[in-house]
Design a protein around this motif. Structure first.
Motif, mmCIF file in Angstrom:
data_model
loop_
_atom_site.group_PDB
_atom_site.id
_atom_site.type_symbol
_atom_site.label_atom_id
_atom_site.label_comp_id
_atom_site.label_asym_id
_atom_site.label_seq_id
_atom_site.Cartn_x
_atom_site.Cartn_y
_atom_site.Cartn_z
ATOM 1 N N MET A 89 9.285 16.779 -4.240
ATOM 2 C CA MET A 89 10.281 15.808 -3.801
ATOM 3 C C MET A 89 11.220 15.570 -4.980
ATOM 4 S SD MET A 89 9.489 11.885 -2.617
ATOM 5 C CE MET A 89 8.702 12.443 -1.113
ATOM 6 N N SER A 90 12.478 15.320 -4.693
ATOM 7 C CA SER A 90 13.419 15.041 -5.779
ATOM 8 C C SER A 90 13.349 13.559 -6.166
ATOM 9 C CB SER A 90 14.847 15.398 -5.357
ATOM 10 O OG SER A 90 15.335 14.462 -4.417
ATOM 11 N N TYR A 91 13.855 13.269 -7.349
ATOM 12 C CA TYR A 91 13.936 11.874 -7.791
ATOM 13 C C TYR A 91 14.797 11.075 -6.819
ATOM 14 C CZ TYR A 91 11.891 13.298 -12.239
ATOM 15 O OH TYR A 91 11.051 13.781 -13.207
ATOM 16 N N LEU A 92 15.856 11.690 -6.301
ATOM 17 C CA LEU A 92 16.729 11.012 -5.345
ATOM 18 C C LEU A 92 15.975 10.692 -4.054
ATOM 19 C CD1 LEU A 92 19.523 9.979 -4.561
ATOM 20 C CD2 LEU A 92 20.087 12.312 -3.807
ATOM 21 N N GLU A 93 15.208 11.656 -3.533
ATOM 22 C CA GLU A 93 14.420 11.407 -2.323
ATOM 23 C C GLU A 93 13.419 10.284 -2.549
ATOM 24 O OE1 GLU A 93 13.871 15.634 -0.080
ATOM 25 O OE2 GLU A 93 13.154 15.550 -2.152
ATOM 26 N N LEU A 94 12.778 10.295 -3.710
ATOM 27 C CA LEU A 94 11.811 9.252 -4.033
ATOM 28 C C LEU A 94 12.490 7.886 -4.100
ATOM 29 C CD1 LEU A 94 8.872 8.587 -4.710
ATOM 30 C CD2 LEU A 94 9.371 9.171 -7.098
ATOM 31 N N SER A 95 13.678 7.834 -4.681
ATOM 32 C CA SER A 95 14.438 6.579 -4.750
ATOM 33 C C SER A 95 14.766 6.068 -3.357
ATOM 34 C CB SER A 95 15.734 6.776 -5.541
ATOM 35 O OG SER A 95 15.443 7.122 -6.873
ATOM 36 N N LYS A 96 15.137 6.979 -2.451
ATOM 37 C CA LYS A 96 15.442 6.588 -1.071
ATOM 38 C C LYS A 96 14.201 6.030 -0.385
ATOM 39 C CE LYS A 96 19.219 9.862 -0.292
ATOM 40 N NZ LYS A 96 19.619 11.108 0.402
ATOM 41 N N ILE A 97 13.075 6.665 -0.571
ATOM 42 C CA ILE A 97 11.818 6.188 0.023
ATOM 43 C C ILE A 97 11.491 4.784 -0.472
ATOM 44 C CG2 ILE A 97 9.299 6.526 -0.039
ATOM 45 C CD1 ILE A 97 9.908 9.553 0.201
ATOM 46 N N LEU A 98 11.783 4.542 -1.741
ATOM 47 C CA LEU A 98 11.508 3.226 -2.335
ATOM 48 C C LEU A 98 12.569 2.195 -1.964
ATOM 49 C CD1 LEU A 98 10.216 4.517 -5.763
ATOM 50 C CD2 LEU A 98 8.883 3.303 -4.029
ATOM 51 N N GLY A 99 13.609 2.623 -1.235
ATOM 52 C CA GLY A 99 14.574 1.678 -0.689
ATOM 53 C C GLY A 99 15.811 1.412 -1.509
ATOM 54 N N GLY A 127 14.156 17.910 -9.903
ATOM 55 C CA GLY A 127 15.574 17.582 -9.786
ATOM 56 C C GLY A 127 16.098 17.908 -8.394
ATOM 57 N N SER A 128 17.198 17.280 -8.007
ATOM 58 C CA SER A 128 17.791 17.509 -6.682
ATOM 59 C C SER A 128 18.178 18.967 -6.468
ATOM 60 C CB SER A 128 19.025 16.627 -6.489
ATOM 61 O OG SER A 128 18.646 15.273 -6.446
ATOM 62 N N ASP A 129 18.452 19.674 -7.564
ATOM 63 C CA ASP A 129 18.825 21.087 -7.462
ATOM 64 C C ASP A 129 17.608 22.014 -7.526
ATOM 65 O OD1 ASP A 129 18.089 20.836 -10.120
ATOM 66 O OD2 ASP A 129 19.985 21.593 -10.923
ATOM 67 N N GLY A 130 16.401 21.421 -7.511
ATOM 68 C CA GLY A 130 15.176 22.219 -7.549
ATOM 69 C C GLY A 130 14.684 22.531 -8.954
ATOM 70 N N SER A 131 15.398 22.021 -9.957
ATOM 71 C CA SER A 131 15.007 22.309 -11.343
ATOM 72 C C SER A 131 13.799 21.472 -11.766
ATOM 73 C CB SER A 131 16.182 22.035 -12.287
ATOM 74 O OG SER A 131 16.530 20.663 -12.239
ATOM 75 N N LEU A 132 13.064 22.031 -12.714
ATOM 76 C CA LEU A 132 11.939 21.298 -13.299
ATOM 77 C C LEU A 132 12.504 20.418 -14.397
ATOM 78 C CD1 LEU A 132 9.175 24.041 -13.640
ATOM 79 C CD2 LEU A 132 9.674 22.527 -11.730
ATOM 80 N N THR A 133 12.549 19.130 -14.132
ATOM 81 C CA THR A 133 13.109 18.212 -15.107
ATOM 82 C C THR A 133 12.034 17.255 -15.583
ATOM 83 O OG1 THR A 133 13.748 16.668 -13.375
ATOM 84 C CG2 THR A 133 15.384 18.273 -14.034
#
Length: 158
Positions: A89-99, A127-133
């Protein structure tokens, strides 16, 4: 608080905890491997389950967790537990799940403070682009863990 050290394919893993649960699991290269017959009873199950994970026999953990963190960190770590084995999951997706999509940096910071390596699967956040960050244990460990959990194993050509 008791501590043991176990050998894993990614180095020496330190497990800290007490009768209230496991408070920290960290990867490193330091520490004397603990003799299994000397594991405190409240750390034994965590060691066994981690060994099963590395052997490919376990995809989830059932021992009691007791990490210390802020209310927000606890909320992020709880959300990480919902990312299925073999998925990312991307950090952005996780942020969306958390509201709160604007909390992406705070979510990433809480992810980086996760004290329960592997068990609370922060390595599954990319990362949103699939990178390992970003990964406190080193990106090579993150790559190894994601490869280990990938249901489609890449075959060598030679």
């Amino acid at each position: 608080m008791d501590t043991i050290f176990i050998k894993t394919p990614l180095g020496i893993t330190k497990i800290d905890g007490d009768e209230n649960g496991i408070s920290a699991i960290t990867a490193g290269n330091d520490g004397n491997i603990s003799a299994p017959d000397q594991y405190p009873v409240h750390l034994r199950e965590a060691a066994v389950q981690l060994e099963e994970y590395f052997e490919g026999k376990r995809t989830e953990f059932t021992f009691k967790l007791n990490p210390a963190g802020t209310e927000f960190q606890q909320k992020v770590w709880k959300a990480l537990l919902d990312i299925p084995f073999g998925k990312t999951m991307s950090y952005l997706e996780l942020s969306k799940i958390l509201g709160d999509v604007k909390a992406i940096r705070a979510v990433a910071a809480a992810n980086g403070k996760n004290p329960l390596w592997i068990v609370v699967p922060c390595h599954r956040v990319i990362g949103s682009d699939g990178s390992l960050t970003g990964y406190a244990g080193g990106l090579w460990r993150k790559k190894w863990l994601l490869d280990h959990e990938n249901p489609i194993k890449q075959q060598t050509l030679f």
